[in-house]
Design an enzyme around this catalytic site. Structure first.
Site, short mmCIF file in Angstrom:
data_model
loop_
_atom_site.label_atom_id
_atom_site.label_comp_id
_atom_site.label_asym_id
_atom_site.label_seq_id
_atom_site.Cartn_x
_atom_site.Cartn_y
_atom_site.Cartn_z
CG HIS A 13 -9.89 4.73 3.23
ND1 HIS A 13 -8.69 5.35 3.47
CD2 HIS A 13 -10.73 5.17 4.20
CE1 HIS A 13 -8.80 6.15 4.52
NE2 HIS A 13 -10.04 6.07 4.98
CG HIS A 30 -0.75 7.11 -1.16
ND1 HIS A 30 -1.97 7.19 -1.79
CD2 HIS A 30 -0.98 6.46 0.02
CE1 HIS A 30 -2.90 6.64 -1.02
NE2 HIS A 30 -2.33 6.18 0.09
CG HIS A 63 -1.86 1.17 1.26
ND1 HIS A 63 -3.20 1.02 1.53
CD2 HIS A 63 -1.69 2.50 1.05
CE1 HIS A 63 -3.81 2.19 1.49
NE2 HIS A 63 -2.90 3.12 1.21
CE LYS A 96 -7.76 1.98 -0.83
NZ LYS A 96 -6.68 2.90 -0.54
CG ASP A 118 -1.58 4.89 3.96
OD1 ASP A 118 -1.66 5.26 2.77
OD2 ASP A 118 -2.34 5.31 4.85
CG HIS A 130 -5.00 2.46 5.64
ND1 HIS A 130 -6.33 2.34 5.88
CD2 HIS A 130 -4.88 3.33 4.60
CE1 HIS A 130 -7.00 3.10 5.04
NE2 HIS A 130 -6.14 3.71 4.25
#
Ligand code: NCD
Ligand code: ZN
Ligand code: ZN
Length: 346
Positions: free
Chosen positions: A139, A19, A17, A102, A250, A177
């Site tokens: 999420h 970004h 995970h 996602k 994350d 997460h």
């Protein structure tokens, strides 16, 4: 008792995970991840989001082009699920090498405005994903303003996760997460189609970290840090050796200037020392021997991808994180900026 080890060698890990952003930000942050991890699941919450197979392919090309010289880092691409993702995009996505979709509940977190307003709208697409064996990454927070921010993950389990599991029992779902005892228990008790990622910061910190000596924007992420009892449940889950839990940093870079203002964006930038942070957490839990499976085996096994070959070595050697790092025209502060960590990557 055996003496504390001074080195720790594990199979090359992956980040399930992450970004990476785009443009100059991508170029600034990618080398940290490429140094530590063989692969990473790249989150699609760009502006505009990555919603089609064609956009994922183009984004993948930009990531490959931003790799440091000689790096064999492999981005694993995802699509951003919307109310309108057509079921036939799933076939195209799979053909393009996309590994998951996602789910962002609309408004739940950074760049989630285009997210799903009602999960039932996506049912035909989830149907196609279940058939194709393509995982749904979640999420897991409700956005109902009536629900306290600290309860949004626990409420999501009852309102969304349980009905979703009942309606799509063989859809692979990763509860991303996780931050609560409720989520850790839910995943531990679920069948083999459900797994979870856990960040290093949720293993190391509880919500007090947000308020030590003043408001600490660099510890603000979503889902927000919870009470110590939840942190301990996450540590226990990670240290349990269960194959359902795996590493997902994350790491979510935001320019320092955007973190340090009256409205601070959500996200902790942990990529510059991700493995060292996890090693610290697993050692706290007395479970350094469980780090390898968590970081290198459980993720690929769940996704049905091969495990990596090769190894990385962590040394018990103090490592001080810089106060700030370049981030395009701006700067960025890693979590624990200026602090010294007990482990460092060789
Ligand atoms: N975790 C965060 O606090 N922020 C993430 C989004 C997300 O993963 O929810 C981001 O993109 O900045
Ligand atoms: Zn998220
Ligand atoms: Zn994220």
């Amino acid at each position: 008792m055996s003496p504390a080890p001074t080195t720790l060698t594990i199979t090359r890990p992956d980040d399930w995970h992450l970004h990476l952003r785009d443009g100059a930000a991508l170029a600034a942050v990618l080398p940290y991840t490429a140094r530590e991890f063989a692969r990473a699941i790249v989150m699609p919450n760009l502006r505009p989001p990555v919603t089609t197979a064609a956009q994922a392919t183009a984004y993948r090309e930009r990531i490959l082009a931003a790799r440091p010289e000689g790096s064999d880092f492999e981005p694993l691409m995802t699509l951003y699920l919307t109310d309108n993702t057509p079921p036939d995009e799933i076939t195209k996505a799979q053909a393009a090498g996309v590994v998951a979709l996602k789910l962002y509940p609309a408004g739940a977190t950074t760049n989630s405005d285009a997210g799903v307003t009602d999960i039932r709208r996506t049912y035909p697409t989830l149907e196609a994903m279940q058939r194709a064996g393509l995982p749904l990454l979640v999420h897991g927070e409700v956005t109902d303003p009536e629900v306290d921010v600290f309860d949004r993950e626990a409420v999501f389990i009852d309102r969304v996760m349980r009905p979703l599991r009942a309606d799509f029992p063989e859809l692979k779902v990763v509860f991303e997460h996780i931050t609560t005892k409720e989520a850790a228990e839910y995943v531990a008790g679920a069948d083999e189609f459900t797994a979870a990622t856990i960040t290093a910061h949720h293993l190391l910190y509880d919500r007090n970290a947000l308020f030590v000596g003043g408001l600490r924007p660099h510890y603000y992420c979503l889902p927000v840090l919870k009470r110590a009892v939840h942190r301990h449940a996450l540590l226990a889950a990670a240290a349990s050796g269960s194959r359902k839990f795996f590493l997902g940093t994350d790491s979510a870079p935001h320019a320092a200037a955007l973190k340090e203002q009256s409205v601070c964006g959500a996200g902790c930038f942990t990529a510059p020392a991700a493995l060292a942070l996890y090693a610290e957490a697993f050692e706290l839990a007395g479970a350094l021997d469980k780090l390898e499976a968590f970081a290198a085996f459980n993720g690929p096994d769940f996704y049905g991808l091969p495990r990596n070959t090769g190894t990385v070595t962590l040394r018990r050697e103090p490592f001080t994180l810089p106060e700030a790092l370049p981030f395009g025209d701006a700067t960025i502060k890693p979590l624990r900026a200026g602090e010294t960590l007990p482990w460092s990557l060789q």
